[in-house]
Design an enzyme around this catalytic site. Structure first.
Site, short mmCIF file in Angstrom:
data_model
loop_
_atom_site.label_atom_id
_atom_site.label_comp_id
_atom_site.label_asym_id
_atom_site.label_seq_id
_atom_site.Cartn_x
_atom_site.Cartn_y
_atom_site.Cartn_z
N ASP A 40 32.15 32.94 -19.30
CA ASP A 40 31.38 33.98 -18.62
C ASP A 40 29.90 33.64 -18.43
OD1 ASP A 40 30.67 34.11 -21.27
OD2 ASP A 40 30.80 36.29 -21.43
N ASP A 90 25.39 33.55 -23.78
CA ASP A 90 24.19 34.12 -23.16
C ASP A 90 23.15 34.55 -24.17
OD1 ASP A 90 25.66 36.24 -24.12
OD2 ASP A 90 25.54 37.43 -22.30
N ASP A 119 34.95 32.71 -23.49
CA ASP A 119 35.07 33.75 -22.46
C ASP A 119 34.86 33.23 -21.04
OD1 ASP A 119 35.60 35.71 -24.33
OD2 ASP A 119 33.51 36.34 -24.52
N ARG A 139 24.85 35.16 -36.65
CA ARG A 139 24.04 36.09 -35.88
C ARG A 139 22.67 36.18 -36.54
NH1 ARG A 139 27.31 36.40 -31.43
NH2 ARG A 139 29.46 36.85 -32.06
N THR A 144 31.43 28.95 -25.08
CA THR A 144 32.06 30.26 -25.29
C THR A 144 33.44 30.26 -24.67
OG1 THR A 144 32.01 32.60 -24.65
CG2 THR A 144 30.79 31.08 -23.25
N GLY A 201 29.36 33.08 -31.25
CA GLY A 201 30.75 32.81 -31.59
C GLY A 201 31.08 31.34 -31.43
N ARG A 222 35.27 40.59 -23.86
CA ARG A 222 34.57 41.88 -23.93
C ARG A 222 34.14 42.35 -22.55
NH1 ARG A 222 29.55 41.25 -27.39
NH2 ARG A 222 28.82 40.27 -25.48
#
Length: 319
Positions: free
Chosen positions: A129, A103, A127, A72, A125, A11, A171
């Site tokens: 994370d 990741d 996120d 992707r 990212t 992303g 997510r």
């Protein structure tokens, strides 16, 4: 080392362009040639790449998205796909790679490193994370985008005496929801790290109503459930009508904040320095305000630490 490559994968995140710029210009400053690989690992397999010069990365530091595009690539997960990528690296004289992503991108990076092509990862990212770094590239910009949306939604929630549910990205990690909820004054924050208690949510809403509060904002991370699903549960449990706003991909776009631009610049430069030093399988990050690099395996072996204190504070301040 004379030639390195750079790609973005997964992303997109605001600040990726600033990181690409830093990689290219730092490498050229150090006497290296840089190859830009388009469309992530798929572009690597297909040989979709070109040499980048100083002008190639001019006027992109302020732009969201990624100049190199992203995609992707299920094919890269196969041995055949990985072999194609390695053949392209050899054919194009690329001796090391800087990979910007999350990741999944890091796992591909480790695969190439094990096959003799040292890679360095930059955490890109929204996120936030990736274990091993306090902040990931794009998180600050996305956070400010969500806060701006919450502020606007609160205006209409106040005007109509309504409860609004705002669904944000996240997510498996709730950092974006938690930080935005605290900064935006949300009454309730629903995140993957904390088991949802619908009775408590209803009680908080009723408590606010009893003291004359006529509107509320609830932030829901998509990893828990969709905003529409949460609205249905709230109606089922307490007959409370709500409006739902799904922010979606607006959270990924936009001009990166000053903080993300600076992080991207420092991350990109450090990644090049690591490759020049002959290291691979490393990730760059920031800890205690210092840019560092560390063994990329830590990003897989450690769990991201959830800030329980911040979550508790958000509850205390939204009574």
């Amino acid at each position: 080392m004379k030639r390195i490559g750079v790609l973005t994968s997964g992303g997109d995140a605001p600040g990726m362009n600033a990181a690409i710029r830093a990689v290219v210009r730092k490498a050229i400053y150090e006497g290296l040639e840089v190859v830009g690989i388009f469309h992530g690992y798929q572009g690597l397999i297909d040989g979709n790449m070109e040499v980048l010069n100083l002008g190639s990365v001019g006027d992109i530091i302020q732009r969201g998205g990624t100049k190199l595009y992203s995609a992707r690539c299920p094919e890269f997960r196969t041995e055949e796909g990985q072999q194609k990528a390695i053949e392209q690296l050899k054919a194009n004289g690329i001796e090391g790679l800087v990979i910007i992503g999350g990741d999944g991108s890091y796992r591909g990076s480790m695969t190439l490193t094990k096959n003799g092509f040292p890679c360095v990862g930059i955490p890109g990212t929204i996120d936030n994370d990736i274990p091993g770094t306090d902040y990931t590239l794009g998180f600050d910009t996305a956070l400010n985008t969500v806060i701006d949306c919450i502020d606007k939604i609160r205006d209409t929630a106040t005007s109509h005496d309504r409860t609004f549910i705002v669904e944000v990205m996240g997510r498996d990690a709730g950092d974006l929801a938690l930080w935005a909820g605290l900064a935006g004054g949300a009454e309730t924050i629903i995140i993957p790290e904390v088991k949802m208690n619908m009775e408590e949510v209803v009680e908080r809403l009723k408590s606010g109503t009893s003291r004359g509060k006529k509107h509320s904002i609830i932030i829901v991370a998509e990893g828990v459930m969709s905003g529409s699903e949460f609205a249905a549960k709230l109606m089922e449990h307490a007959n409370i009508e709500t409006r739902v706003s799904v922010l979606g991909h607006i959270q990924r776009g936009g001009s990166p904040t000053g903080r993300d631009r600076v992080l991207a610049s420092m991350f990109g430069a450090r990644a090049v320095e690591v490759l020049i030093a002959g290291s691979g399988g490393r990730a760059v990050g920031i800890q205690n305000h210092q840019v560092i690099d560390y063994d990329m395996n830590e990003a897989f072996e450690k769990s991201e630490v959830f800030d329980q204190n911040m979550y508790q504070l958000s509850k205390e301040l939204s009574i």
